[in-house]
Design an enzyme around this catalytic site. Structure first.
Site, PDB file in Angstrom:
ATOM      1  N   HIS A  76      13.887  99.176  11.723  1.00 44.55           N
ATOM      2  CA  HIS A  76      13.074 100.348  12.045  1.00 44.55           C
ATOM      3  C   HIS A  76      11.641 100.067  11.617  1.00 44.55           C
ATOM      4  O   HIS A  76      11.419  99.425  10.592  1.00 44.55           O
ATOM      5  CB  HIS A  76      13.604 101.593  11.312  1.00 44.55           C
ATOM      6  CG  HIS A  76      13.064 102.855  11.876  1.00 44.55           C
ATOM      7  ND1 HIS A  76      11.850 103.378  11.482  1.00 44.55           N
ATOM      8  CD2 HIS A  76      13.545 103.679  12.835  1.00 44.55           C
ATOM      9  CE1 HIS A  76      11.633 104.485  12.170  1.00 44.55           C
ATOM     10  NE2 HIS A  76      12.633 104.689  13.002  1.00 44.55           N
TER      11      HIS A  76
ATOM     12  N   ASP B 254      20.574 105.060  15.868  1.00 47.38           N
ATOM     13  CA  ASP B 254      21.279 104.714  17.111  1.00 47.38           C
ATOM     14  C   ASP B 254      22.538 103.889  16.882  1.00 47.38           C
ATOM     15  O   ASP B 254      23.322 103.696  17.806  1.00 47.38           O
ATOM     16  CB  ASP B 254      20.338 103.929  18.033  1.00 47.38           C
ATOM     17  CG  ASP B 254      19.188 104.785  18.515  1.00 47.38           C
ATOM     18  OD1 ASP B 254      19.441 105.957  18.826  1.00 47.38           O
ATOM     19  OD2 ASP B 254      18.055 104.295  18.558  1.00 47.38           O
TER      20      ASP B 254
HETATM   21  N1  ACO Z   1      17.534  92.097  15.117  1.00 46.58           N
HETATM   22  C1  ACO Z   1      16.964  90.894  14.993  1.00 46.58           C
HETATM   23  N2  ACO Z   1      15.671  90.688  14.717  1.00 46.58           N
HETATM   24  C2  ACO Z   1      14.904  91.776  14.550  1.00 46.58           C
HETATM   25  C3  ACO Z   1      15.426  93.088  14.635  1.00 46.58           C
HETATM   26  C4  ACO Z   1      16.794  93.218  14.932  1.00 46.58           C
HETATM   27  N3  ACO Z   1      17.360  94.401  15.073  1.00 46.58           N
HETATM   28  N4  ACO Z   1      14.436  93.962  14.433  1.00 46.58           N
HETATM   29  C5  ACO Z   1      13.333  93.256  14.230  1.00 46.58           C
HETATM   30  N5  ACO Z   1      13.606  91.934  14.288  1.00 46.58           N
HETATM   31  C6  ACO Z   1      12.672  90.820  14.124  1.00 46.58           C
HETATM   32  C7  ACO Z   1      11.859  90.610  15.399  1.00 46.58           C
HETATM   33  O1  ACO Z   1      12.491  89.694  16.278  1.00 46.58           O
HETATM   34  C8  ACO Z   1      10.565  90.078  14.868  1.00 46.58           C
HETATM   35  O2  ACO Z   1      10.734  88.717  14.584  1.00 46.58           O
HETATM   36  P1  ACO Z   1       9.467  87.703  14.729  1.00 46.58           P
HETATM   37  O3  ACO Z   1       8.449  88.195  13.756  1.00 46.58           O
HETATM   38  O4  ACO Z   1      10.038  86.384  14.390  1.00 46.58           O
HETATM   39  O5  ACO Z   1       9.011  87.840  16.161  1.00 46.58           O
HETATM   40  C9  ACO Z   1      10.409  90.801  13.524  1.00 46.58           C
HETATM   41  O6  ACO Z   1      11.712  91.212  13.148  1.00 46.58           O
HETATM   42  C10 ACO Z   1       9.527  92.020  13.603  1.00 46.58           C
HETATM   43  O7  ACO Z   1       9.906  92.804  14.741  1.00 46.58           O
HETATM   44  P2  ACO Z   1       8.979  93.926  15.349  1.00 46.58           P
HETATM   45  O8  ACO Z   1       9.591  94.463  16.591  1.00 46.58           O
HETATM   46  O9  ACO Z   1       7.592  93.427  15.431  1.00 46.58           O
HETATM   47  O10 ACO Z   1       8.997  94.936  14.120  1.00 46.58           O
HETATM   48  P3  ACO Z   1       9.140  96.467  14.075  1.00 46.58           P
HETATM   49  O11 ACO Z   1       9.202  96.873  12.660  1.00 46.58           O
HETATM   50  O12 ACO Z   1       8.123  97.089  14.914  1.00 46.58           O
HETATM   51  O13 ACO Z   1      10.586  96.705  14.748  1.00 46.58           O
HETATM   52  C11 ACO Z   1      12.202  97.865  15.950  1.00 46.58           C
HETATM   53  C12 ACO Z   1      11.173  97.940  14.851  1.00 46.58           C
HETATM   54  C13 ACO Z   1      11.495  97.784  17.303  1.00 46.58           C
HETATM   55  C14 ACO Z   1      13.037  99.136  15.902  1.00 46.58           C
HETATM   56  C15 ACO Z   1      13.100  96.632  15.753  1.00 46.58           C
HETATM   57  O14 ACO Z   1      13.689  96.643  14.475  1.00 46.58           O
HETATM   58  C16 ACO Z   1      14.163  96.483  16.830  1.00 46.58           C
HETATM   59  O15 ACO Z   1      13.850  95.970  17.911  1.00 46.58           O
HETATM   60  N6  ACO Z   1      15.416  96.950  16.565  1.00 46.58           N
HETATM   61  C17 ACO Z   1      16.445  96.918  17.580  1.00 46.58           C
HETATM   62  C18 ACO Z   1      16.236  98.050  18.577  1.00 46.58           C
HETATM   63  C19 ACO Z   1      16.548  99.402  17.971  1.00 46.58           C
HETATM   64  O16 ACO Z   1      17.556  99.584  17.313  1.00 46.58           O
HETATM   65  N7  ACO Z   1      15.678 100.382  18.262  1.00 46.58           N
HETATM   66  C20 ACO Z   1      15.864 101.766  17.804  1.00 46.58           C
HETATM   67  C21 ACO Z   1      14.903 102.106  16.728  1.00 46.58           C
HETATM   68  S1  ACO Z   1      15.177 103.734  16.133  1.00 46.58           S
HETATM   69  C22 ACO Z   1      14.503 104.698  17.327  1.00 46.58           C
HETATM   70  O17 ACO Z   1      13.551 104.402  17.981  1.00 46.58           O
HETATM   71  C23 ACO Z   1      15.157 105.908  17.601  1.00 46.58           C
END
Ligand code: ACO
Length: 430
Positions: A306, A363
């Site tokens: 998150h 989620d």
């Molecule tokens: N699984 C694997 N790797 C992940 C995950 C994950 N669930 N979440 C983040 N990372 C990694 C990314 O690949 C990225 O790696 P990198 O730096 O090597 O490119 C790093 O962590 C940072 O990711 P960002 O997307 O830049 O970070 P942010 O904090 O913005 O991410 C997010 C938040 C978009 C929710 C992310 O954790 C994600 O994609 N999760 C899966 C989708 C999800 O569950 N979304 C629902 C969120 S809750 C809501 O909106 C209701």
């Protein structure tokens, strides 16, 4: 003396005010930075930017705290109803018994949708995603319910809120019925908000739907947990679009579109698809954990991580308990719950997930609750949208009433070509 931060740039010192929230969060106010210094800030994704001052929702991502208007989410999930929580978010306080029954009656009055809207549904191509349909239908509401000049602005806003809260639920159920070729079920004044929705979704002339209080409670909790989450992607979309003073329907339609994305609300559908894939491939979670950690693989563990929570999402904790309760009540077992628990357990022992603070988010378990209730997979994000609506409405209202509010217009740092001359096509070669 008010505390300030000092910025030294080009040999000059600027004092920037520090703003402190009621829970002690601190921010450096840069509202006049560009005017005073000529500099802007660069913050892709706005992770370090407070876009507004708000009194609606407090979240502390480090300690896993979420409160609506000061009330902990755990208390609301246990004692409140979705409609009461919607009232709280929009009006700032819990309603009295009289205010609550007046609010419910108003929603009831506005629950039907214009019959002509049905022709819209019938012309969407078969297989259209319900989120796309919902965003279009909500935008279309403005055409069916134009402003009436004789009404005061306040009255018009209140009616629009009631229409949206009530009709979004009706539109969602209608879209399901029409997409499956079944007879539309109308809302009933005898049923509560959540019971009405379940009835519109599942009642049929040949198989009457039995309304179970525990399932109604589960749906109330599901929607309460989704009702607001401060400046998330879809809410920011609503505020940004709303800042252009578009009508509320258009702003909410923008929020629905933003929510559809798999990194945001669309994750609830993506989680179940992922759990199904794990289940179908034999139930081993390790290969998926490995893929999530592989920098060369775009795969992410859906329902994990998150932008703000660096701890267990408090909504996920309640949702996990709800999964168990609903399945027990319905005397069902869901193999995907076992996969989810195994995945969580394995990920939470893995240093990659722990070091990066990737915990289950709302989620991760919500789809299992929805599946048990009978909601089809492609409607999962629609369920999220109905829940988030009171949050979008209250945030839109707050932004409009904000004396500091202005047209949202972020800036950029340009890093493209320097000035160059136009070359006629005949001189550009092949
Ligand atoms: N699984 C694997 N790797 C992940 C995950 C994950 N669930 N979440 C983040 N990372 C990694 C990314 O690949 C990225 O790696 P990198 O730096 O090597 O490119 C790093 O962590 C940072 O990711 P960002 O997307 O830049 O970070 P942010 O904090 O913005 O991410 C997010 C938040 C978009 C929710 C992310 O954790 C994600 O994609 N999760 C899966 C989708 C999800 O569950 N979304 C629902 C969120 S809750 C809501 O909106 C209701």
């Amino acid at each position: 003396m008010k505390e300030t931060a000092r910025l030294i740039v080009d040999g000059k010192t600027y004092e920037l005010p520090i703003v402190e929230g009621t829970e002690g969060e601190r921010a450096i106010d840069i509202s006049n930075l560009c005017r005073d210094t000529g500099f802007i800030t660069l913050d892709p994704g706005f992770g370090n930017t407070g876009s507004c001052i708000s009194s609606i929702t407090y979240m502390d991502g480090v300690n896993g705290i979420l409160r609506y208007r000061g009330i902990p989410i755990e208390q609301l999930a246990e004692h409140s109803s979705f409609i009461e929580t919607a009232y709280l978010l929009i009006n700032g306080d819990l309603p009295t018994a009289g205010q609550l029954s007046q609010f419910s009656a108003r929603l009831n009055d506005h629950s039907l949708v214009h019959e002509d809207m049905r022709t819209f549904f019938e012309h969407f191509p078969h297989g259209s995603h319900p989120m796309g349909i919902l965003a279009s239908m909500v935008n279309a509401l403005r055409a069916f319910y134009p402003e009436i000049p004789q009404r005061s602005e306040e009255e018009e806003i209140d009616i629009t809120f009631a229409r949206l809260l009530s009709k979004l639920r009706t539109l969602a159920a209608m879209s399901y019925k029409i997409s499956t070729g079944m007879k539309v079920v109308y809302p009933s004044h005898r049923l509560s908000y959540c019971a009405n929705f379940l009835n519109m979704m599942f009642d049929s002339p040949v198989r009457p739907y039995h309304i179970d209080d525990d399932i109604v409670h589960a749906l109330n909790v599901f929607w309460i947990l989704h009702a607001d989450h401060e400046q998330n992607c879809s809410t920011s979309a609503v505020r940004l679009v709303g800042s252009a003073r578009v009508n509320l329907y258009a702003a909410i339609s923008a929020g629905i579109s933003a929510l559809w994305g798999p990194l945001h609300g669309g994750a609830n559908q993506a989680v179940v698809e992922m759990l199904q894939e794990i289940h179908d491939s034999g139930g081993e979670v390790e290969p998926f954990i490995k893929r999530a950690k592989d920098k060369n693989d775009p795969f992410r563990l859906m329902g994990f991580g998150h932008s703000v929570y660096k701890n267990y999402d408090p909504r996920a904790r309640i949702m996990k308990e709800m999964c168990e309760k609903v399945l027990k009540k319905l005397r069902q077992s869901d193999p995907l719950l076992e996969v989810a628990k195994k995945l969580e357990e394995t990920a939470l022992k893995d240093s990659y997930f722990m070091d990066n603070h990737f915990y289950p988010n709302v989620d991760f378990y919500s789809g299992i609750v929805l599946r048990a209730i009978g909601i089809p997979l492609n409607m999962f994000t629609v369920m999220f949208a109905i829940g988030r609506l009171p949050g979008w409405i209250s945030q839109w209202k707050e932004s409009l009433d904000d004396p500091r509010g202005r047209l949202h217009r972020p800036r950029q740092i340009y890093m493209g070509s320097n000035k160059r001359d136009y070359i006629p096509v005949s001189e550009r070669g092949q």
